[in-house]
Design an enzyme around this catalytic site. Structure first.
Site, short mmCIF file in Angstrom:
data_model
loop_
_atom_site.label_atom_id
_atom_site.label_comp_id
_atom_site.label_asym_id
_atom_site.label_seq_id
_atom_site.Cartn_x
_atom_site.Cartn_y
_atom_site.Cartn_z
CG LEU A 112 -1.82 -1.22 1.39
CD1 LEU A 112 -2.84 -0.97 2.50
CD2 LEU A 112 -2.51 -1.58 0.09
CE LYS A 164 37.63 13.41 -16.92
NZ LYS A 164 37.20 14.22 -18.07
CD GLN A 169 -6.80 3.72 -2.10
OE1 GLN A 169 -5.65 3.97 -1.74
NE2 GLN A 169 -7.75 3.39 -1.24
NE ARG A 175 1.13 12.85 11.07
CZ ARG A 175 1.52 11.92 11.94
NH1 ARG A 175 2.33 12.24 12.93
NH2 ARG A 175 1.11 10.68 11.81
CE1 TYR A 211 -0.10 -2.36 6.35
CE2 TYR A 211 -0.74 -0.05 6.45
CZ TYR A 211 -1.04 -1.37 6.65
OH TYR A 211 -2.25 -1.73 7.12
N GLY A 249 -4.16 0.52 15.69
CA GLY A 249 -5.27 -0.39 15.87
C GLY A 249 -4.90 -1.39 16.97
CB SER A 291 56.83 21.71 -9.42
OG SER A 291 57.20 20.74 -8.47
C1 UD1 Z 1 -3.31 1.41 9.89
C2 UD1 Z 1 -4.21 0.34 10.51
C3 UD1 Z 1 -3.93 0.27 12.01
C4 UD1 Z 1 -2.46 -0.01 12.24
C5 UD1 Z 1 -1.61 1.02 11.54
C6 UD1 Z 1 -0.16 0.62 11.62
C7 UD1 Z 1 -6.27 0.31 9.22
C8 UD1 Z 1 -7.66 0.76 9.16
N1 UD1 Z 1 -5.57 0.70 10.29
O1 UD1 Z 1 -3.70 2.66 10.46
O2 UD1 Z 1 -4.70 -0.74 12.60
O3 UD1 Z 1 -2.20 0.00 13.64
O4 UD1 Z 1 -1.94 1.10 10.15
O5 UD1 Z 1 0.65 1.66 11.16
O6 UD1 Z 1 -5.81 -0.39 8.34
N2 UD1 Z 1 -3.15 3.71 2.43
C9 UD1 Z 1 -3.53 3.63 1.11
N3 UD1 Z 1 -4.80 3.98 0.76
C10 UD1 Z 1 -5.70 4.39 1.67
C11 UD1 Z 1 -5.31 4.47 3.02
C12 UD1 Z 1 -4.04 4.10 3.38
O7 UD1 Z 1 -2.73 3.27 0.25
O8 UD1 Z 1 -6.84 4.68 1.27
C13 UD1 Z 1 -1.79 3.34 2.79
C14 UD1 Z 1 -1.01 4.52 3.33
O9 UD1 Z 1 -0.29 5.15 2.31
C15 UD1 Z 1 -0.08 3.85 4.32
C16 UD1 Z 1 -0.87 2.64 4.81
O10 UD1 Z 1 -1.85 2.41 3.83
O11 UD1 Z 1 1.09 3.38 3.72
C17 UD1 Z 1 -1.48 2.85 6.17
O12 UD1 Z 1 -2.39 3.92 6.11
P1 UD1 Z 1 -2.61 4.90 7.30
O13 UD1 Z 1 -3.64 5.88 6.94
O14 UD1 Z 1 -1.31 5.41 7.78
O15 UD1 Z 1 -3.23 3.90 8.38
P2 UD1 Z 1 -3.28 4.10 9.91
O16 UD1 Z 1 -4.39 5.02 10.23
O17 UD1 Z 1 -1.94 4.44 10.43
#
Ligand code: UD1
Ligand code: CA
Length: 453
Positions: A6, A347, A71, A13, A98, A135, A401
């Site tokens: 993902l 070089k 997405q 941030r 991730y 989570g 030199s």
């Molecule tokens: C998510 C988990 C949480 C876990 C945490 C760990 C869910 C609902 N929650 O939360 O349980 O403890 O990761 O870090 O899964 N991303 C997408 N598309 C989206 C949303 C997210 O590609 O629509 C990707 C983000 O770029 C990121 C990853 O998924 O790499 C996690 O997304 P993020 O929004 O950071 O999830 P958390 O709220 O941190």
């Protein structure tokens, strides 16, 4: 096995125009770390879900073995995995990683994969001191996983649970489609949570198992520049410890940065504040002084690289002495026992065995034979304003030199070049070459005196 990474999130941030997953850790995009780890697991399908900065991400990590799913809107982690479904093989499990969690070790992922097998749903969890934001893993009285609840949806009691969801899961793929299609976004964040799939799996009679990483840092993600800097330090500490374990002497393991691969032979010693980039190989008994930057280089056995030397591509033979303050650029090839000293730039040039340029010199596009001595202030004039030309200096030449060699030019074996000579024509073997100049001395000369203001 399918692997889905993902990487669609924006990373607000980070406060940067660059998509979060393309920020560098150890000289390589975060996402590239995850892809490289994924590759070690030999997936049959490797799919990256892109969204924010999709084109930049595709361009940065595109490869024949990587497929991309788009997405368009970031509607949640469950929705993200759904976009990858058409590209997955339904007959094998799917591991979800991730793009912003770069340091997970393959051995940890293998433990999760083994725990889940082909039939079970596996979650990589970890017990942390401060679970805020993550989570939580909710278990029943028998210790079986019941569900994962997000921080924002959790009750007071659930928020006290220290076992958190790292986000990394493995799932049977055939059933995943129905599970994902049934997700609801009626939660605190209005998102389709991948975490809710746990309850779907349990309802379908699929066992949910967990596995833990060897170290907590393996599951840390990057959401800010502070976290990026922290992970960089963790990674560099790991690299330094691996070098120490392999027998390399590091004057201070907290003051070395490896942005690429560093291979070391036996009894290599590295002083503080050195940066290694690209592919660097140090053979046995190499000594690197403090504050050196070394990129894409092969350094021969017994070579000493003194302080503040900068190498951007080059190779050395054995027992070479480089620096302090030497600079090697691409195509620099130093033979055994060559010396390249302070403020010498080399070089696209070859030094034969035992040849030396110890001070204040530019050697570019040059072939130097063996046992040549290059005096201080020697310059090869390799560029005529339009094209580069080669200089050839044969064995046993003595370059006085402050010599300029105007290329293309060839200096024969054993030639002696007097100090301050401009050489623009070829010189035959054994000759002495000089420019005729006269030295004039005058008496009674008065130096100007500074005017009073
Ligand atoms: C998510 C988990 C949480 C876990 C945490 C760990 C869910 C609902 N929650 O939360 O349980 O403890 O990761 O870090 O899964 N991303 C997408 N598309 C989206 C949303 C997210 O590609 O629509 C990707 C983000 O770029 C990121 C990853 O998924 O790499 C996690 O997304 P993020 O929004 O950071 O999830 P958390 O709220 O941190
Ligand atoms: Ca996150």
């Amino acid at each position: 096995m399918n692997i889905v990474i993902l990487a669609a999130g924006m990373g607000k941030r980070m406060r940067s125009a660059l998509p979060k997953v393309l920020h560098s850790l150890a000289g390589k995009p975060l996402l590239a770390h995850v892809i490289d780890t994924a590759r070690t697991l030999s997936p049959t399908r490797l799919v990256v879900v892109v969204g924010h900065g999709a084109d930049k991400v595709r361009e940065a990590v595109g490869a024949p073995d990587v497929q991309f799913a788009l997405q368009d809107k970031q509607l949640g982690t469950g929705h993200a995995v759904q976009q990858a479904l058409p590209l997955l093989d339904p007959s094998v499990p799917t591991l979800v990683l991730y793009g912003d969690v770069p340091l997970t070790r393959a051995s940890t992922l293998e433990r999760l994969i083994d725990a889940a097998g082909a039939e079970r749903y596996g979650v990589l969890t970890v017990n942390v001191g401060d679970p805020a934001g993550y989570g939580r893993i909710v278990r029943d009285a028998a210790g079986k996983v019941k569900k994962i609840v997000e921080q924002k949806d959790a009750s007071e009691a659930e928020r006290r649970i220290a076992e958190i969801n790292t986000g990394i899961v493995i799932t049977p793929t055939r059933t995943l489609e129905t599970w994902l299609a049934s997700l609801k976004n009626n939660n605190a964040q209005g998102e389709f949570y991948l975490t809710d799939v746990v309850e779907r799996a349990i309802d379908a009679g699929v066992e949910v198992v967990t596995a833990q990483p060897d170290a907590e840092w393996e599951t840390l993600g990057v959401n800010s520049k502070i976290q990026l800097a922290e992970l960089e330090r963790i990674h560099q500490r790991n690299v330094a410890h691996a070098l120490l374990d392999a027998g390399v002497t590091l004057m201070d393991p907290a003051r070395i940065d490896v942005r690429g691969t560093l291979e070391c032979g036996a009894d290599v010693s590295i002083d503080v504040n050195c940066v290694f980039e690209g592919r660097v190989t140090l053979a046995d008994n190499v000594t690197i002084g403090p504050n050196c930057v070394i990129r894409d280089a092969t350094i021969g056995a017994g070579t000493r690289v003194d302080a503040y030397t900068h190498i951007e591509g080059g190779t050395t033979g054995a027992n070479v002495v480089l620096g302090p303050y030497a600079r090697l650029r691409p195509g620099a090839k130093l033979g055994d026992e060559a010396h390249v000293g302070n403020f010498v730039e080399v070089k696209n040039a070859v030094f034969g065995q035992g040849s030396k340029a110890n001070h204040l010199t530019y050697i570019g596009d040059t072939d130097i034979g063996a046992r040549v001595n290059i005096g201080a202030g020697t310059i090869t004039c390799n560029y005529d304003g339009a094209n580069k030309h080669r200089t050839v200096i044969e064995d046993d030449v003595f370059v006085g030199s402050d010599t300029q060699l105007v290329a293309p030019v060839r200096v024969g074996r054993g030639v002696t070049i007097a100090a301050g000579t401009t050489v623009w024509k070829d010189v035959g073997e054994g000759e002495l070459v000089l420019n005729e100049k006269t030295q004039v001395s005058k008496t009674g000369y008065k130096r100007p005196v500074k005017k009073k203001s």
